[in-house]
Design a protein around this motif. Structure first.
Motif, PDB file in Angstrom:
ATOM      1  N   PHE A  51       0.865  -1.173   0.000  1.00  0.00           N
ATOM      2  CA  PHE A  51       0.000   0.000   0.000  1.00  0.00           C
ATOM      3  C   PHE A  51       0.906   1.229   0.000  1.00  0.00           C
ATOM      4  CE2 PHE A  51      -4.574   0.857   1.194  1.00  0.00           C
ATOM      5  CZ  PHE A  51      -4.550   2.194   0.809  1.00  0.00           C
ATOM      6  N   GLU A  52       0.813   2.052  -1.054  1.00  0.00           N
ATOM      7  CA  GLU A  52       1.652   3.245  -1.178  1.00  0.00           C
ATOM      8  C   GLU A  52       0.781   4.485  -1.290  1.00  0.00           C
ATOM      9  OE1 GLU A  52       4.980   2.390  -4.171  1.00  0.00           O
ATOM     10  OE2 GLU A  52       3.442   0.910  -4.678  1.00  0.00           O
ATOM     11  N   ARG A  53       1.339   5.608  -0.874  1.00  0.00           N
ATOM     12  CA  ARG A  53       0.657   6.884  -1.046  1.00  0.00           C
ATOM     13  C   ARG A  53       1.678   7.947  -1.424  1.00  0.00           C
ATOM     14  NH1 ARG A  53      -0.685   9.242   5.020  1.00  0.00           N
ATOM     15  NH2 ARG A  53       1.444   9.152   5.831  1.00  0.00           N
ATOM     16  N   THR A  54       1.235   8.949  -2.147  1.00  0.00           N
ATOM     17  CA  THR A  54       2.113  10.050  -2.486  1.00  0.00           C
ATOM     18  C   THR A  54       2.250  10.954  -1.267  1.00  0.00           C
ATOM     19  OG1 THR A  54       0.217  11.272  -3.361  1.00  0.00           O
ATOM     20  CG2 THR A  54       1.527   9.993  -4.935  1.00  0.00           C
ATOM     21  N   PRO A  55       3.323  11.756  -1.206  1.00  0.00           N
ATOM     22  CA  PRO A  55       3.527  12.632  -0.036  1.00  0.00           C
ATOM     23  C   PRO A  55       2.350  13.553   0.257  1.00  0.00           C
ATOM     24  CG  PRO A  55       5.537  12.499  -1.318  1.00  0.00           C
ATOM     25  CD  PRO A  55       4.474  11.806  -2.131  1.00  0.00           C
ATOM     26  N   ASP A  56       1.630  13.979  -0.788  1.00  0.00           N
ATOM     27  CA  ASP A  56       0.486  14.863  -0.557  1.00  0.00           C
ATOM     28  C   ASP A  56      -0.793  14.097  -0.229  1.00  0.00           C
ATOM     29  OD1 ASP A  56      -0.210  13.754  -2.968  1.00  0.00           O
ATOM     30  OD2 ASP A  56      -0.086  15.613  -4.118  1.00  0.00           O
ATOM     31  N   ASP A  57      -0.709  12.761  -0.193  1.00  0.00           N
ATOM     32  CA  ASP A  57      -1.829  11.887   0.157  1.00  0.00           C
ATOM     33  C   ASP A  57      -2.987  11.993  -0.839  1.00  0.00           C
ATOM     34  OD1 ASP A  57      -2.773   9.858   1.793  1.00  0.00           O
ATOM     35  OD2 ASP A  57      -3.969  11.217   3.025  1.00  0.00           O
ATOM     36  N   GLN A  58      -2.727  12.437  -2.042  1.00  0.00           N
ATOM     37  CA  GLN A  58      -3.788  12.568  -3.039  1.00  0.00           C
ATOM     38  C   GLN A  58      -3.832  11.383  -3.998  1.00  0.00           C
ATOM     39  OE1 GLN A  58      -4.024  16.370  -5.012  1.00  0.00           O
ATOM     40  NE2 GLN A  58      -3.710  17.502  -3.119  1.00  0.00           N
ATOM     41  N   LYS A  59      -2.881  10.465  -3.893  1.00  0.00           N
ATOM     42  CA  LYS A  59      -2.907   9.272  -4.726  1.00  0.00           C
ATOM     43  C   LYS A  59      -2.528   8.066  -3.880  1.00  0.00           C
ATOM     44  CE  LYS A  59      -1.033   7.292  -9.014  1.00  0.00           C
ATOM     45  NZ  LYS A  59      -0.094   7.516 -10.155  1.00  0.00           N
ATOM     46  N   LEU A  60      -3.360   7.033  -3.933  1.00  0.00           N
ATOM     47  CA  LEU A  60      -3.127   5.798  -3.199  1.00  0.00           C
ATOM     48  C   LEU A  60      -2.974   4.663  -4.202  1.00  0.00           C
ATOM     49  CD1 LEU A  60      -5.937   6.197  -0.525  1.00  0.00           C
ATOM     50  CD2 LEU A  60      -3.527   6.767  -0.252  1.00  0.00           C
ATOM     51  N   ILE A  61      -1.984   3.795  -3.986  1.00  0.00           N
ATOM     52  CA  ILE A  61      -1.731   2.661  -4.876  1.00  0.00           C
ATOM     53  C   ILE A  61      -1.674   1.399  -4.033  1.00  0.00           C
ATOM     54  CG2 ILE A  61      -0.212   1.648  -6.624  1.00  0.00           C
ATOM     55  CD1 ILE A  61       1.001   4.468  -6.952  1.00  0.00           C
ATOM     56  N   LYS A  62      -2.468   0.415  -4.379  1.00  0.00           N
ATOM     57  CA  LYS A  62      -2.465  -0.843  -3.650  1.00  0.00           C
ATOM     58  C   LYS A  62      -2.213  -1.986  -4.629  1.00  0.00           C
ATOM     59  CE  LYS A  62      -4.593  -2.882   0.401  1.00  0.00           C
ATOM     60  NZ  LYS A  62      -5.737  -2.831   1.330  1.00  0.00           N
ATOM     61  N   THR A  63      -1.148  -2.738  -4.372  1.00  0.00           N
ATOM     62  CA  THR A  63      -0.717  -3.788  -5.290  1.00  0.00           C
ATOM     63  C   THR A  63      -0.630  -5.126  -4.565  1.00  0.00           C
ATOM     64  OG1 THR A  63       0.641  -2.166  -6.476  1.00  0.00           O
ATOM     65  CG2 THR A  63       1.062  -4.489  -6.936  1.00  0.00           C
ATOM     66  N   THR A  64      -1.202  -6.164  -5.154  1.00  0.00           N
ATOM     67  CA  THR A  64      -1.112  -7.517  -4.609  1.00  0.00           C
ATOM     68  C   THR A  64      -0.169  -8.333  -5.479  1.00  0.00           C
ATOM     69  OG1 THR A  64      -3.370  -7.455  -3.750  1.00  0.00           O
ATOM     70  CG2 THR A  64      -2.377  -9.620  -4.042  1.00  0.00           C
ATOM     71  N   ARG A  65       0.821  -8.968  -4.846  1.00  0.00           N
ATOM     72  CA  ARG A  65       1.788  -9.803  -5.557  1.00  0.00           C
ATOM     73  C   ARG A  65       1.790 -11.211  -4.961  1.00  0.00           C
ATOM     74  NH1 ARG A  65       5.890  -6.988  -8.516  1.00  0.00           N
ATOM     75  NH2 ARG A  65       5.644  -4.708  -8.408  1.00  0.00           N
ATOM     76  N   ASP A  66       2.110 -12.208  -5.787  1.00  0.00           N
ATOM     77  CA  ASP A  66       2.185 -13.570  -5.280  1.00  0.00           C
ATOM     78  C   ASP A  66       3.570 -13.846  -4.713  1.00  0.00           C
ATOM     79  OD1 ASP A  66       3.911 -14.113  -7.405  1.00  0.00           O
ATOM     80  OD2 ASP A  66       2.382 -15.131  -8.608  1.00  0.00           O
ATOM     81  N   ILE A  67       3.831 -15.069  -4.317  1.00  0.00           N
ATOM     82  CA  ILE A  67       5.091 -15.429  -3.669  1.00  0.00           C
ATOM     83  C   ILE A  67       6.289 -15.213  -4.587  1.00  0.00           C
ATOM     84  CG2 ILE A  67       4.990 -17.846  -4.384  1.00  0.00           C
ATOM     85  CD1 ILE A  67       6.119 -18.567  -1.614  1.00  0.00           C
ATOM     86  N   ASN A  68       6.049 -15.190  -5.905  1.00  0.00           N
ATOM     87  CA  ASN A  68       7.121 -14.980  -6.884  1.00  0.00           C
ATOM     88  C   ASN A  68       7.222 -13.530  -7.331  1.00  0.00           C
ATOM     89  OD1 ASN A  68       7.827 -17.805  -7.032  1.00  0.00           O
ATOM     90  ND2 ASN A  68       5.952 -18.107  -8.232  1.00  0.00           N
TER      91      ASN A  68
END
Length: 216
Positions: A51-68
């Motif tokens: 779960f990532e966010r930009t410093p200004d908190d105006q963009k949120l990115i959520k990424t799901t990855r597998d074991i590889n």
């Protein structure tokens, strides 16, 4: 127009809720990777969520990855300068956009009152609703209405989806006698965790609350 099968929608929403949802009991499982990145690893299949966010908190990115480290799904969410969610985009592991999410607020209270999810692969439209340019208005594949009590606390939400398993010609027949809501029916199995709202129990929101409490 292809059939819109509710089973297909539920399958995708289940993945989305896994990607976007988080219970309070899972808070301690999140790892901090600096001020703008949080990671939670699964102890069952080795997958993990970033779960990532930009410093200004105006963009949120959520990424799901597998074991590889292969991307299974990614979601991007945007806020305006006042902190209100405005738009969400959900992609599969190959980067293909699956859904677009739009948020609506009450003009008086500023509370979130509606959430629309649109299919980016197949466009659906209201048969008797046009925009100022004369084009058919796009119909969401799911709509969520939020309700509040007198104190402003959010109560149970209602999710509406197009007629389950119906063909377009069945849904839209005799369209002159149908209203907008006639093309939807309540999804009895809806749960709050199925909402595509990244502000529900995400680690940054919890940290904000804890910080405010400590300051008080």
């Amino acid at each position: 127009m292809k059939n819109l099968l509710i089973s297909q929608l539920i399958a995708v929403l289940a993945i989305s809720s896994t990607l976007l949802g988080q219970s309070n009991s899972d808070q301690d499982l999140w790892e901090s990777k600096g001020p703008h990145v949080r990671i939670k690893r699964s102890d069952q299949d080795g997958s993990y969520v970033v779960f990532e966010r930009t410093p200004d908190d105006q963009k949120l990115i959520k990424t799901t990855r597998d074991i590889n480290d292969v991307i299974k799904m990614r979601a991007l969410y945007y806020r305006n300068k006042k902190g209100f969610l405005t738009l969400g985009r959900i992609f599969d592991g190959q980067g293909n956009q699956l859904y677009r999410v739009r948020y609506g607020y009450d003009k008086t209270t500023g509370l979130l009152v509606a959430e629309d999810m649109f299919d980016e692969r197949v466009k659906f439209h209201f048969p008797d609703k046009v925009d100022p340019k004369g084009n058919l208005v796009e119909m969401p594949v799911r709509r969520i209405y939020y309700f509040y009590d007198a104190d402003g606390n959010q109560s149970k939400a209602i999710a509406l989806v197009p007629n389950k398993g119906a063909k377009a010609e069945d849904v839209f027949k005799d369209k002159k006698k149908k209203s907008e809501l006639d093309h939807f029916q309540e999804d009895k199995g809806f749960q709050m965790k199925d909402s595509t709202r990244p502000d529900l129990n995400n680690p940054f929101e919890e940290e904000k609350k804890k910080k405010l409490q400590n300051e008080e």
